[in-house]
Design an enzyme around this catalytic site. Structure first.
Site, PDB file in Angstrom:
ATOM      1  N   GLY A 213      -1.844  -0.867  -3.976  1.00  0.00           N
ATOM      2  CA  GLY A 213      -2.548   0.347  -4.339  1.00  0.00           C
ATOM      3  C   GLY A 213      -2.167   1.509  -3.440  1.00  0.00           C
ATOM      4  O   GLY A 213      -1.484   1.329  -2.423  1.00  0.00           O
TER       5      GLY A 213
ATOM      6  N   GLU B  85       0.831  -1.206   0.000  1.00  0.00           N
ATOM      7  CA  GLU B  85       0.000   0.000   0.000  1.00  0.00           C
ATOM      8  C   GLU B  85       0.865   1.254   0.000  1.00  0.00           C
ATOM      9  O   GLU B  85       1.857   1.349   0.716  1.00  0.00           O
ATOM     10  CB  GLU B  85      -0.951  -0.010   1.203  1.00  0.00           C
ATOM     11  N   CYS B  86       0.494   2.183  -0.850  1.00  0.00           N
ATOM     12  CA  CYS B  86       1.121   3.497  -0.987  1.00  0.00           C
ATOM     13  C   CYS B  86       2.623   3.388  -1.203  1.00  0.00           C
ATOM     14  O   CYS B  86       3.070   3.112  -2.304  1.00  0.00           O
ATOM     15  CB  CYS B  86       0.768   4.387   0.204  1.00  0.00           C
ATOM     16  N   GLY B  87       3.436   3.587  -0.172  1.00  0.00           N
ATOM     17  CA  GLY B  87       4.877   3.497  -0.350  1.00  0.00           C
ATOM     18  C   GLY B  87       5.310   2.146  -0.884  1.00  0.00           C
ATOM     19  O   GLY B  87       6.208   2.051  -1.725  1.00  0.00           O
TER      20      GLY B  87
END
Length: 230
Positions: free
Chosen positions: A188, A88-90
């Site tokens: 994501g 997620e993200c990073g």
């Protein structure tokens, strides 16, 4: 409690944002968490049955992450071999082909997801999200919903025509697609809170168990042991 699966969790200066409840729920459903540091050159532990890469600031350490080629190669190899991964993200950014910083410097990342990430000074996204799975995913079935949060200064450029988006996301201001969902990979920008859909943690553990079971199956060979000796 017996720990049925082991999940490698990236945790260092580059990857450190996790909902504590997510980790607690995974442990509650029988997972042993193995913390390791991609930033400091640590590979996924050999005994790991899955990989969880949370959020953080990989762009701040892009040069160091790019230089750890053996770590990137190991992550890519393990995922290609079927290792379940949730990022997620990073973590999503780290699995991309590359990150371009605000000065235009380009750094090669793990190369798992066919996209290029570009940092910008302006905030790209901030706020709570509700996601709807576009297909069956390792932790969500098609049409199921979950809630989470999004916060990042980067944008993505897709490098292939048939990019398999994972979610349709909605917020107070807009609706759009997010994430990458394909086979054993789910990643994501949205940080999903597992408690928003209690089935998520249990389903991912089930997915991991299936991977572990299949991995442990002996390969089929022609003939029996006696025939091999002869």
């Amino acid at each position: 409690m017996e720990r049925e699966v082991q999940i490698a969790v990236a945790h260092d200066e580059a990857f450190h944002f996790y909902y504590p409840e997510n980790l607690e729920l995974l442990a509650l459903h029988g997972a042993k968490l193995l913390f390791f540091s991609p930033l400091h050159g640590e590979k996924i532990p050999n005994e790991a049955d899955a990989l969880y890469i949370g959020g953080g600031f990989p762009e701040e350490f892009a040069a160091q992450l790019a230089a750890n080629t053996s770590v990137k190669q190991d992550i890519r190899k393990r995922i290609e071999e079927g290792l379940p991964v949730y990022a997620e993200c990073g973590g999503y950014m780290y699995l991309a082909d590359s990150i371009i910083d605000q000065k235009g410097n380009k750094y090669q990342m793990a190369g798992v997801i066919p996209m290029e990430v570009r940092m910008q000074k302006r905030l790209a996204a901030l706020g709570y999200r509700e996601v709807t799975a576009l297909t069956d995913l390792p932790i969500l079935k098609k049409g199921e919903k979950a809630k989470g949060h999004e916060f990042h200064y980067s944008t993505m450029r897709i490098l292939v025509e048939d990019f398999p988006f994972a979610y349709a996301t909605s917020s107070l201001s807009n609706k759009r697609f997010d994430g990458f969902g394909k086979e054993n990979i789910l990643a994501g920008y949205t940080h999903l809170h597992f408690a928003s859909n209690p089935a998520m943690a249990a389903r991912w553990i089930k997915t991991i168990k299936e991977y572990k079971k299949n991995k442990q199956k002996p390969e089929k060979t022609g003939g029996n042991e006696r025939e091999k000796k002869e």
